[in-house]
Design a protein around this motif. Sequence first.
Motif, PDB file in Angstrom:
ATOM      1  N   HIS A   9     -26.193 -25.666 -24.105  1.00 41.44           N
ATOM      2  CA  HIS A   9     -26.738 -26.644 -23.163  1.00 41.44           C
ATOM      3  C   HIS A   9     -25.558 -27.264 -22.413  1.00 41.44           C
ATOM      4  O   HIS A   9     -24.979 -28.266 -22.869  1.00 41.44           O
ATOM      5  CB  HIS A   9     -27.544 -27.708 -23.905  1.00 41.44           C
ATOM      6  N   PRO A  10     -25.160 -26.694 -21.289  1.00 35.92           N
ATOM      7  CA  PRO A  10     -23.932 -27.114 -20.595  1.00 35.92           C
ATOM      8  C   PRO A  10     -23.920 -28.570 -20.164  1.00 35.92           C
ATOM      9  O   PRO A  10     -22.852 -29.177 -20.088  1.00 35.92           O
ATOM     10  CB  PRO A  10     -23.860 -26.165 -19.392  1.00 35.92           C
ATOM     11  N   ASP A  11     -25.084 -29.152 -19.899  1.00 29.61           N
ATOM     12  CA  ASP A  11     -25.110 -30.553 -19.466  1.00 29.61           C
ATOM     13  C   ASP A  11     -24.638 -31.516 -20.545  1.00 29.61           C
ATOM     14  O   ASP A  11     -24.311 -32.676 -20.259  1.00 29.61           O
ATOM     15  CB  ASP A  11     -26.536 -30.940 -19.040  1.00 29.61           C
ATOM     16  N   ILE A  30     -18.732 -17.053 -20.742  1.00 32.81           N
ATOM     17  CA  ILE A  30     -18.711 -18.470 -20.384  1.00 32.81           C
ATOM     18  C   ILE A  30     -19.144 -19.335 -21.561  1.00 32.81           C
ATOM     19  O   ILE A  30     -18.529 -20.364 -21.869  1.00 32.81           O
ATOM     20  CB  ILE A  30     -19.619 -18.726 -19.163  1.00 32.81           C
ATOM     21  N   VAL A  31     -20.196 -18.899 -22.260  1.00 34.38           N
ATOM     22  CA  VAL A  31     -20.707 -19.671 -23.393  1.00 34.38           C
ATOM     23  C   VAL A  31     -19.656 -19.764 -24.501  1.00 34.38           C
ATOM     24  O   VAL A  31     -19.353 -20.848 -25.012  1.00 34.38           O
ATOM     25  CB  VAL A  31     -21.999 -19.041 -23.939  1.00 34.38           C
ATOM     26  N   TYR A  32     -19.072 -18.631 -24.870  1.00 34.25           N
ATOM     27  CA  TYR A  32     -18.098 -18.643 -25.961  1.00 34.25           C
ATOM     28  C   TYR A  32     -16.799 -19.330 -25.551  1.00 34.25           C
ATOM     29  O   TYR A  32     -16.141 -19.962 -26.384  1.00 34.25           O
ATOM     30  CB  TYR A  32     -17.839 -17.214 -26.444  1.00 34.25           C
ATOM     31  N   THR A  73     -21.576 -24.750 -13.972  1.00 34.90           N
ATOM     32  CA  THR A  73     -22.287 -24.207 -12.811  1.00 34.90           C
ATOM     33  C   THR A  73     -22.491 -22.700 -12.934  1.00 34.90           C
ATOM     34  O   THR A  73     -23.580 -22.180 -12.707  1.00 34.90           O
ATOM     35  CB  THR A  73     -21.499 -24.514 -11.520  1.00 34.90           C
ATOM     36  N   LEU A  74     -21.439 -22.017 -13.359  1.00 32.92           N
ATOM     37  CA  LEU A  74     -21.527 -20.566 -13.547  1.00 32.92           C
ATOM     38  C   LEU A  74     -22.510 -20.210 -14.642  1.00 32.92           C
ATOM     39  O   LEU A  74     -23.268 -19.250 -14.536  1.00 32.92           O
ATOM     40  CB  LEU A  74     -20.144 -19.995 -13.863  1.00 32.92           C
ATOM     41  N   ALA A  75     -22.512 -21.008 -15.710  1.00 36.98           N
ATOM     42  CA  ALA A  75     -23.422 -20.737 -16.842  1.00 36.98           C
ATOM     43  C   ALA A  75     -24.879 -20.877 -16.398  1.00 36.98           C
ATOM     44  O   ALA A  75     -25.733 -20.080 -16.767  1.00 36.98           O
ATOM     45  CB  ALA A  75     -23.119 -21.668 -18.000  1.00 36.98           C
ATOM     46  N   LYS A  76     -25.150 -21.911 -15.624  1.00 42.09           N
ATOM     47  CA  LYS A  76     -26.528 -22.127 -15.169  1.00 42.09           C
ATOM     48  C   LYS A  76     -26.999 -20.981 -14.275  1.00 42.09           C
ATOM     49  O   LYS A  76     -28.138 -20.539 -14.341  1.00 42.09           O
ATOM     50  CB  LYS A  76     -26.610 -23.454 -14.407  1.00 42.09           C
ATOM     51  N   ARG A  77     -26.091 -20.466 -13.456  1.00 39.54           N
ATOM     52  CA  ARG A  77     -26.455 -19.372 -12.561  1.00 39.54           C
ATOM     53  C   ARG A  77     -26.651 -18.070 -13.336  1.00 39.54           C
ATOM     54  O   ARG A  77     -27.395 -17.185 -12.909  1.00 39.54           O
ATOM     55  CB  ARG A  77     -25.373 -19.184 -11.506  1.00 39.54           C
ATOM     56  N   SER A  78     -25.947 -17.946 -14.470  1.00 41.84           N
ATOM     57  CA  SER A  78     -25.973 -16.696 -15.222  1.00 41.84           C
ATOM     58  C   SER A  78     -27.208 -16.582 -16.092  1.00 41.84           C
ATOM     59  O   SER A  78     -27.549 -15.471 -16.531  1.00 41.84           O
ATOM     60  CB  SER A  78     -24.726 -16.579 -16.103  1.00 41.84           C
ATOM     61  N   VAL A 127     -16.614 -36.365 -52.849  1.00 41.77           N
ATOM     62  CA  VAL A 127     -16.433 -35.199 -51.980  1.00 41.77           C
ATOM     63  C   VAL A 127     -16.812 -35.576 -50.549  1.00 41.77           C
ATOM     64  O   VAL A 127     -17.853 -36.198 -50.318  1.00 41.77           O
ATOM     65  CB  VAL A 127     -17.306 -34.005 -52.443  1.00 41.77           C
ATOM     66  N   ARG A 128     -15.972 -35.191 -49.610  1.00 44.79           N
ATOM     67  CA  ARG A 128     -16.296 -35.326 -48.187  1.00 44.79           C
ATOM     68  C   ARG A 128     -15.976 -34.011 -47.492  1.00 44.79           C
ATOM     69  O   ARG A 128     -14.964 -33.371 -47.797  1.00 44.79           O
ATOM     70  CB  ARG A 128     -15.486 -36.450 -47.525  1.00 44.79           C
ATOM     71  N   VAL A 129     -16.834 -33.616 -46.579  1.00 45.17           N
ATOM     72  CA  VAL A 129     -16.603 -32.428 -45.753  1.00 45.17           C
ATOM     73  C   VAL A 129     -16.570 -32.914 -44.310  1.00 45.17           C
ATOM     74  O   VAL A 129     -17.581 -33.380 -43.778  1.00 45.17           O
ATOM     75  CB  VAL A 129     -17.703 -31.374 -45.958  1.00 45.17           C
ATOM     76  N   LEU A 130     -15.411 -32.824 -43.682  1.00 43.11           N
ATOM     77  CA  LEU A 130     -15.243 -33.346 -42.332  1.00 43.11           C
ATOM     78  C   LEU A 130     -15.454 -32.246 -41.298  1.00 43.11           C
ATOM     79  O   LEU A 130     -14.909 -31.144 -41.426  1.00 43.11           O
ATOM     80  CB  LEU A 130     -13.842 -33.948 -42.168  1.00 43.11           C
ATOM     81  N   GLY A 131     -16.247 -32.561 -40.293  1.00 41.19           N
ATOM     82  CA  GLY A 131     -16.530 -31.576 -39.259  1.00 41.19           C
ATOM     83  C   GLY A 131     -16.927 -32.233 -37.957  1.00 41.19           C
ATOM     84  O   GLY A 131     -17.099 -33.456 -37.869  1.00 41.19           O
ATOM     85  N   LEU A 132     -17.088 -31.405 -36.956  1.00 38.38           N
ATOM     86  CA  LEU A 132     -17.453 -31.862 -35.615  1.00 38.38           C
ATOM     87  C   LEU A 132     -18.893 -31.473 -35.312  1.00 38.38           C
ATOM     88  O   LEU A 132     -19.221 -30.279 -35.314  1.00 38.38           O
ATOM     89  CB  LEU A 132     -16.521 -31.219 -34.578  1.00 38.38           C
ATOM     90  N   PRO A 133     -19.781 -32.437 -35.088  1.00 34.37           N
ATOM     91  CA  PRO A 133     -21.160 -32.092 -34.706  1.00 34.37           C
ATOM     92  C   PRO A 133     -21.173 -31.421 -33.335  1.00 34.37           C
ATOM     93  O   PRO A 133     -20.584 -31.926 -32.385  1.00 34.37           O
ATOM     94  CB  PRO A 133     -21.865 -33.455 -34.664  1.00 34.37           C
ATOM     95  N   LEU A 134     -21.839 -30.294 -33.235  1.00 28.39           N
ATOM     96  CA  LEU A 134     -21.874 -29.544 -31.982  1.00 28.39           C
ATOM     97  C   LEU A 134     -23.126 -29.819 -31.152  1.00 28.39           C
ATOM     98  O   LEU A 134     -23.165 -29.501 -29.970  1.00 28.39           O
ATOM     99  CB  LEU A 134     -21.792 -28.042 -32.271  1.00 28.39           C
ATOM    100  N   LYS A 135     -24.139 -30.373 -31.782  1.00 29.87           N
ATOM    101  CA  LYS A 135     -25.345 -30.720 -31.038  1.00 29.87           C
ATOM    102  C   LYS A 135     -25.073 -31.933 -30.163  1.00 29.87           C
ATOM    103  O   LYS A 135     -24.301 -32.812 -30.545  1.00 29.87           O
ATOM    104  CB  LYS A 135     -26.492 -31.029 -32.006  1.00 29.87           C
ATOM    105  N   PRO A 136     -25.715 -32.043 -28.999  1.00 27.86           N
ATOM    106  CA  PRO A 136     -26.739 -31.134 -28.435  1.00 27.86           C
ATOM    107  C   PRO A 136     -26.167 -30.032 -27.542  1.00 27.86           C
ATOM    108  O   PRO A 136     -26.923 -29.272 -26.967  1.00 27.86           O
ATOM    109  CB  PRO A 136     -27.594 -32.094 -27.623  1.00 27.86           C
ATOM    110  N   ALA A 137     -24.828 -29.967 -27.426  1.00 29.12           N
ATOM    111  CA  ALA A 137     -24.257 -28.954 -26.534  1.00 29.12           C
ATOM    112  C   ALA A 137     -24.490 -27.538 -27.051  1.00 29.12           C
ATOM    113  O   ALA A 137     -24.767 -26.624 -26.272  1.00 29.12           O
ATOM    114  CB  ALA A 137     -22.757 -29.213 -26.369  1.00 29.12           C
ATOM    115  N   PHE A 138     -24.375 -27.373 -28.377  1.00 27.60           N
ATOM    116  CA  PHE A 138     -24.577 -26.061 -28.990  1.00 27.60           C
ATOM    117  C   PHE A 138     -25.506 -26.199 -30.185  1.00 27.60           C
ATOM    118  O   PHE A 138     -25.490 -27.201 -30.889  1.00 27.60           O
ATOM    119  CB  PHE A 138     -23.249 -25.456 -29.457  1.00 27.60           C
TER     120      PHE A 138
END
Length: 266
Positions: free
Chosen positions: A232-234, A19-21, A260-265, A205-216
């Motif tokens: 952090h699924p929320d 579920i996490v991955y 929901t499944l992640a929280k239960r697991s 120089v620029r490095v473009l990326g997607l911030p994953l916090k606070p979810a991951f």
Amino acid sequence: MDNVNVDSSKAIEMKRDHIVYASLVEALSRSEVSPRDCIEDAISASSTDHYPDVSIVNTLSPWSRSRWGLASYWSSKGHCDPDVPETLIYKLNAGISIESLMLFVDDVAYCCLGEPEHPIHSAKYVRIRMGHLKSQNLQLCHPGEDHIVWTYTSPTFPMKQENQLQQFKLPEPVLCIGGFLQIELSGSVQKAELDGLFYICISHVRVLGLPLKPAFDIEILKPSGNFLLKYHPDSVESLLGRSSNYENSFERKRFLLLETLAKRSW
């Protein structure tokens, strides 16, 4: 009975990890948040022609000229051999997925090398590496390349010999673990008229990326050096950047089920 409990625990753990991955892949592939520049600091260059006037720090500025009208760029030292590679190392913001690299090669030759025709001192090829410190006990503000383990190497991209911003998109988003990025520039193409040596100059120089916090988030465990992926699924929906039309969509319902499944697991 003990075997049953062990098998049950492993099944729960495997389900949780799936579920996490799956959520991570979904976030990387479907996020509507625009990529942003992820560079936190300039660390080091393999060589610098005149330090600190043309140091790697200049590549963090979005302007090719300073407020005094002087060229702002990094320049390697001159080499007799055009195949001598040069590297630039940067520290990235924590918890990001890298999507592309952007380099700006300006006609800085007139300012730095006294060349009236403004030739482009670019490289033939560029590639990037990402990695982490060999030891998490190292407390170094500017670690050398020998202190870093490179865990990802991109394909090699050809560079245009033009005065323009060039973007090199990775085949797929790459999770940056450890926060260090190296840009390798290989193959000088232009001799300086002043001394007959080969130089490579980069303005921005620029490095473009997607911030994953606070979810991951990723935590490096001491002293083993293993990595822990925190979920952090929320916070997943904020990472996705969904619009109001998303509220009643099938994708939203699917994500709510995953959460929901992640929280239960756990």
